[in-house]
Design a protein around this motif. Structure first.
Motif, PDB file in Angstrom:
ATOM      1  N   ALA A 138       0.858  -1.191   0.000  1.00 37.86           N
ATOM      2  CA  ALA A 138       0.000   0.000   0.000  1.00 37.86           C
ATOM      3  C   ALA A 138       0.893   1.239   0.000  1.00 37.86           C
ATOM      4  CB  ALA A 138      -0.920  -0.009   1.219  1.00 37.86           C
ATOM      5  N   GLY A 139       1.528   1.488  -1.157  1.00 40.24           N
ATOM      6  CA  GLY A 139       2.535   2.534  -1.243  1.00 40.24           C
ATOM      7  C   GLY A 139       2.013   3.923  -0.959  1.00 40.24           C
ATOM      8  N   ARG A 140       0.824   4.241  -1.418  1.00 37.50           N
ATOM      9  CA  ARG A 140       0.298   5.587  -1.227  1.00 37.50           C
ATOM     10  C   ARG A 140       0.072   5.890   0.249  1.00 37.50           C
ATOM     11  NH1 ARG A 140      -5.113   8.069  -4.225  1.00 37.50           N
ATOM     12  NH2 ARG A 140      -4.971  10.169  -3.320  1.00 37.50           N
ATOM     13  N   SER A 141      -0.524   4.941   0.972  1.00 39.75           N
ATOM     14  CA  SER A 141      -0.759   5.136   2.399  1.00 39.75           C
ATOM     15  C   SER A 141       0.558   5.166   3.166  1.00 39.75           C
ATOM     16  CB  SER A 141      -1.660   4.023   2.934  1.00 39.75           C
ATOM     17  OG  SER A 141      -2.935   4.072   2.328  1.00 39.75           O
ATOM     18  N   ALA A 142       1.513   4.321   2.760  1.00 40.38           N
ATOM     19  CA  ALA A 142       2.816   4.315   3.425  1.00 40.38           C
ATOM     20  C   ALA A 142       3.530   5.645   3.225  1.00 40.38           C
ATOM     21  CB  ALA A 142       3.669   3.170   2.890  1.00 40.38           C
ATOM     22  N   ARG A 143       3.412   6.229   2.034  1.00 43.62           N
ATOM     23  CA  ARG A 143       4.045   7.525   1.784  1.00 43.62           C
ATOM     24  C   ARG A 143       3.439   8.622   2.653  1.00 43.62           C
ATOM     25  NH1 ARG A 143       4.013   5.758  -3.505  1.00 43.62           N
ATOM     26  NH2 ARG A 143       2.084   6.900  -3.965  1.00 43.62           N
ATOM     27  N   LEU A 144       2.132   8.528   2.898  1.00 44.32           N
ATOM     28  CA  LEU A 144       1.484   9.510   3.771  1.00 44.32           C
ATOM     29  C   LEU A 144       2.131   9.506   5.149  1.00 44.32           C
ATOM     30  CD1 LEU A 144      -0.985  11.477   4.269  1.00 44.32           C
ATOM     31  CD2 LEU A 144      -2.143   9.469   5.205  1.00 44.32           C
ATOM     32  N   LEU A 145       2.350   8.318   5.720  1.00 44.00           N
ATOM     33  CA  LEU A 145       2.979   8.219   7.030  1.00 44.00           C
ATOM     34  C   LEU A 145       4.446   8.618   6.968  1.00 44.00           C
ATOM     35  CD1 LEU A 145       1.401   4.943   8.467  1.00 44.00           C
ATOM     36  CD2 LEU A 145       0.695   7.304   8.827  1.00 44.00           C
ATOM     37  N   ALA A 146       5.127   8.246   5.886  1.00 43.56           N
ATOM     38  CA  ALA A 146       6.536   8.603   5.750  1.00 43.56           C
ATOM     39  C   ALA A 146       6.716  10.112   5.685  1.00 43.56           C
ATOM     40  CB  ALA A 146       7.115   7.944   4.499  1.00 43.56           C
ATOM     41  N   ASP A 147       5.915  10.777   4.870  1.00 42.24           N
ATOM     42  CA  ASP A 147       6.047  12.225   4.713  1.00 42.24           C
ATOM     43  C   ASP A 147       5.578  12.983   5.951  1.00 42.24           C
ATOM     44  OD1 ASP A 147       6.960  11.692   2.181  1.00 42.24           O
ATOM     45  OD2 ASP A 147       5.073  12.189   1.165  1.00 42.24           O
ATOM     46  N   SER A 148       4.669  12.388   6.720  1.00 44.23           N
ATOM     47  CA  SER A 148       4.155  13.049   7.917  1.00 44.23           C
ATOM     48  C   SER A 148       5.082  12.878   9.112  1.00 44.23           C
ATOM     49  CB  SER A 148       2.769  12.499   8.272  1.00 44.23           C
ATOM     50  OG  SER A 148       1.832  12.775   7.258  1.00 44.23           O
ATOM     51  N   PHE A 149       5.753  11.724   9.221  1.00 46.70           N
ATOM     52  CA  PHE A 149       6.495  11.411  10.445  1.00 46.70           C
ATOM     53  C   PHE A 149       7.983  11.159  10.230  1.00 46.70           C
ATOM     54  CE2 PHE A 149       2.064  10.385  11.177  1.00 46.70           C
ATOM     55  CZ  PHE A 149       1.834  11.014  12.389  1.00 46.70           C
ATOM     56  N   GLY A 150       8.446  11.219   8.994  1.00 42.03           N
ATOM     57  CA  GLY A 150       9.872  11.031   8.753  1.00 42.03           C
ATOM     58  C   GLY A 150      10.310   9.589   8.689  1.00 42.03           C
ATOM     59  N   PHE A 151       9.381   8.658   8.530  1.00 45.55           N
ATOM     60  CA  PHE A 151       9.736   7.243   8.465  1.00 45.55           C
ATOM     61  C   PHE A 151      10.426   6.915   7.136  1.00 45.55           C
ATOM     62  CE2 PHE A 151       5.567   6.567  11.018  1.00 45.55           C
ATOM     63  CZ  PHE A 151       6.203   6.954  12.182  1.00 45.55           C
ATOM     64  N   THR A 152      11.299   5.923   7.168  1.00 47.03           N
ATOM     65  CA  THR A 152      11.898   5.371   5.945  1.00 47.03           C
ATOM     66  C   THR A 152      12.010   3.859   6.107  1.00 47.03           C
ATOM     67  OG1 THR A 152      14.200   5.448   6.696  1.00 47.03           O
ATOM     68  CG2 THR A 152      13.316   7.449   5.680  1.00 47.03           C
ATOM     69  N   PRO A 153      12.024   3.121   4.995  1.00 48.11           N
ATOM     70  CA  PRO A 153      12.208   1.668   5.102  1.00 48.11           C
ATOM     71  C   PRO A 153      13.552   1.296   5.724  1.00 48.11           C
ATOM     72  CG  PRO A 153      11.399   2.270   2.923  1.00 48.11           C
ATOM     73  CD  PRO A 153      11.781   3.549   3.606  1.00 48.11           C
ATOM     74  N   GLU A 154      14.529   2.210   5.669  1.00 48.49           N
ATOM     75  CA  GLU A 154      15.862   1.924   6.195  1.00 48.49           C
ATOM     76  C   GLU A 154      16.001   2.200   7.688  1.00 48.49           C
ATOM     77  OE1 GLU A 154      15.575   2.464   2.063  1.00 48.49           O
ATOM     78  OE2 GLU A 154      15.348   4.056   3.560  1.00 48.49           O
ATOM     79  N   ASP A 155      14.933   2.624   8.328  1.00 49.38           N
ATOM     80  CA  ASP A 155      15.006   2.884   9.774  1.00 49.38           C
ATOM     81  C   ASP A 155      15.521   1.663  10.524  1.00 49.38           C
ATOM     82  OD1 ASP A 155      13.937   5.429   9.522  1.00 49.38           O
ATOM     83  OD2 ASP A 155      11.881   4.762   9.828  1.00 49.38           O
ATOM     84  N   PRO A 156      16.355   1.863  11.542  1.00 46.74           N
ATOM     85  CA  PRO A 156      16.754   0.730  12.392  1.00 46.74           C
ATOM     86  C   PRO A 156      15.612   0.336  13.324  1.00 46.74           C
ATOM     87  CG  PRO A 156      17.730   2.762  13.206  1.00 46.74           C
ATOM     88  CD  PRO A 156      17.035   3.111  11.928  1.00 46.74           C
ATOM     89  N   PHE A 157      14.528  -0.085  12.723  1.00 47.89           N
ATOM     90  CA  PHE A 157      13.299  -0.409  13.442  1.00 47.89           C
ATOM     91  C   PHE A 157      12.784  -1.731  12.905  1.00 47.89           C
ATOM     92  CE2 PHE A 157       8.736  -0.563  13.890  1.00 47.89           C
ATOM     93  CZ  PHE A 157       8.436   0.083  15.074  1.00 47.89           C
ATOM     94  N   GLU A 158      12.560  -2.679  13.769  1.00 47.93           N
ATOM     95  CA  GLU A 158      12.044  -3.977  13.348  1.00 47.93           C
ATOM     96  C   GLU A 158      10.701  -4.223  14.031  1.00 47.93           C
ATOM     97  OE1 GLU A 158      14.762  -7.203  13.801  1.00 47.93           O
ATOM     98  OE2 GLU A 158      16.481  -6.011  13.142  1.00 47.93           O
ATOM     99  N   CYS A 159       9.753  -4.695  13.245  1.00 50.85           N
ATOM    100  CA  CYS A 159       8.429  -5.031  13.764  1.00 50.85           C
ATOM    101  C   CYS A 159       8.086  -6.423  13.276  1.00 50.85           C
ATOM    102  CB  CYS A 159       7.395  -4.019  13.266  1.00 50.85           C
ATOM    103  SG  CYS A 159       5.721  -4.302  13.871  1.00 50.85           S
ATOM    104  N   GLY A 160       7.668  -7.259  14.184  1.00 47.01           N
ATOM    105  CA  GLY A 160       7.341  -8.629  13.818  1.00 47.01           C
ATOM    106  C   GLY A 160       8.465  -9.614  14.070  1.00 47.01           C
ATOM    107  N   PRO A 161       9.020  -9.697  15.303  1.00 49.40           N
ATOM    108  CA  PRO A 161       8.630  -8.947  16.500  1.00 49.40           C
ATOM    109  C   PRO A 161       9.356  -7.611  16.616  1.00 49.40           C
ATOM    110  CG  PRO A 161      10.238 -10.593  17.085  1.00 49.40           C
ATOM    111  CD  PRO A 161       9.960 -10.800  15.615  1.00 49.40           C
ATOM    112  N   LEU A 162       8.870  -6.756  17.517  1.00 51.77           N
ATOM    113  CA  LEU A 162       9.458  -5.448  17.732  1.00 51.77           C
ATOM    114  C   LEU A 162      10.812  -5.552  18.434  1.00 51.77           C
ATOM    115  CD1 LEU A 162       6.251  -3.610  18.931  1.00 51.77           C
ATOM    116  CD2 LEU A 162       7.639  -2.880  16.989  1.00 51.77           C
ATOM    117  N   ASP A 163      11.702  -4.632  18.065  1.00 50.58           N
ATOM    118  CA  ASP A 163      12.994  -4.584  18.750  1.00 50.58           C
ATOM    119  C   ASP A 163      13.173  -3.260  19.486  1.00 50.58           C
ATOM    120  OD1 ASP A 163      13.298  -2.839  16.662  1.00 50.58           O
ATOM    121  OD2 ASP A 163      15.280  -3.535  16.069  1.00 50.58           O
ATOM    122  N   VAL A 164      12.074  -2.557  19.718  1.00 52.47           N
ATOM    123  CA  VAL A 164      12.140  -1.276  20.403  1.00 52.47           C
ATOM    124  C   VAL A 164      10.949  -1.161  21.349  1.00 52.47           C
ATOM    125  CG1 VAL A 164      10.823  -0.066  18.620  1.00 52.47           C
ATOM    126  CG2 VAL A 164      12.377   1.230  20.059  1.00 52.47           C
ATOM    127  N   ALA A 165      11.135  -0.430  22.428  1.00 48.18           N
ATOM    128  CA  ALA A 165      10.068  -0.211  23.412  1.00 48.18           C
ATOM    129  C   ALA A 165      10.016   1.267  23.751  1.00 48.18           C
ATOM    130  CB  ALA A 165      10.329  -1.042  24.674  1.00 48.18           C
TER     131      ALA A 165
END
Length: 275
Positions: A138-165
């Motif tokens: 869902a690229g369009r919706s993902a871009r909305l969140l990326a442009d709003s919050f500064g997210f990128t696919p390269e973030d050192p963030f893992e989900c499934g399972p999460l590696d941050v609290a």
């Protein structure tokens, strides 16, 4: 519970206004369930009245549409209830946006001055949703969140399972990374996209005040996404084995922590309290 002390310019007054928008939109989101109940109840009542009127007035007054009357009444009242809720939320949004404008803020762009109004738990949920949207394509919706919050696919963030609290040094580094990306976008003349009721109903993009109940609900939501992503990535059958060789031990440990937290946040009816 984390305290927000680094809000956008405007101070505590601005934070309260952002949270007021979040409350109004959350209430509008809950209206979906109430609209269904209203419509269903109206359909039952009108259907009963049609049946009770038959011995007195017969069914000629309704003709072949007798069976459709309860459906029409239910839809009309249910959709009417939903429309009134959304209209009220939109009116409240316009009023609060005006107050934010008085403070020099843009009510449709809550991240224009950074992420200070957002608690860690909400940012983790939004980043988890971003991850899920990318996996679904869902690229369009993902871009909305990326442009709003500064997210990128390269973030050192893992989900499934999460590696941050929340409220950890790792989360603080992620917050700084996202803040920096938003700042760089502003320097290049790129503002976050305008947000409103529709976007909030879909993703909960406006700041929420993390009361204990709201924080528990937020954590349950991102743990649910994380568990779903873990099942897709590693296979539900493999994960259910617990010690499957194809799944790294670190993943199993993180999954076990998530499962324990999820159960603590989702007690079964009648179960004794834990801890």
């Amino acid at each position: 519970m984390q305290e927000r002390n680094d809000g956008p310019h405007g101070g505590e007054e601005a934070l309260e206004l952002w949270y007021a928008i979040g409350r109004a939109f959350a209430k509008a989101g809950e209206a979906k369930g109430r609209a269904v109940v209203t419509g269903f109840t109206a359909a039952l009542v009108s259907g009963s009245l049609v049946l009770l009127s038959a011995p007195v007035f017969g069914t000629a007054w309704a003709g072949p549409f007798a069976a459709l009357i309860p459906v029409a009444v239910g839809l009309l009242l249910g959709l009417g209830h939903l429309a009134l809720s959304y209209t009220g939320a939109a009116r409240r949004f316009r009023a609060i946006s005006g107050e934010l404008g008085r403070l020099g803020l843009d009510g449709r762009r809550p991240t224009l001055s950074g992420l200070g109004a957002y608690h860690d738990a909400q940012l983790i949920l939004l980043r988890s949703e971003y991850e899920f949207l990318l996996l679904r394509g869902a690229g369009r919706s993902a871009r909305l969140l990326a442009d709003s919050f500064g997210f990128t696919p390269e973030d050192p963030f893992e989900c499934g399972p999460l590696d941050v609290a929340p409220e950890t040094p790792r989360m603080a580094r992620l917050r700084r990374r996202w803040e920096l990306r938003l700042k760089m976008r502003r320097r290049h003349g790129m503002s976050p996209p305008a947000l409103g009721l529709r976007e909030d109903l879909a993703y909960g993009v406006f700041p929420r005040n993390m009361t204990p109940a709201a924080e528990a609900a937020t954590r349950r939501a991102y743990l649910t996404i994380s568990r779903e992503l873990a099942g897709r990535r590693y296979g539900r059958k493999e994960l259910s084995k617990g010690g499957a060789a194809s799944v790294p031990e670190e993943i199993h440990q993180r999954l076990a922590r998530e499962q324990e937290e999820y159960e603590l946040l989702s007690p079964r009816p009648g179960a004794p309290p834990r801890g």
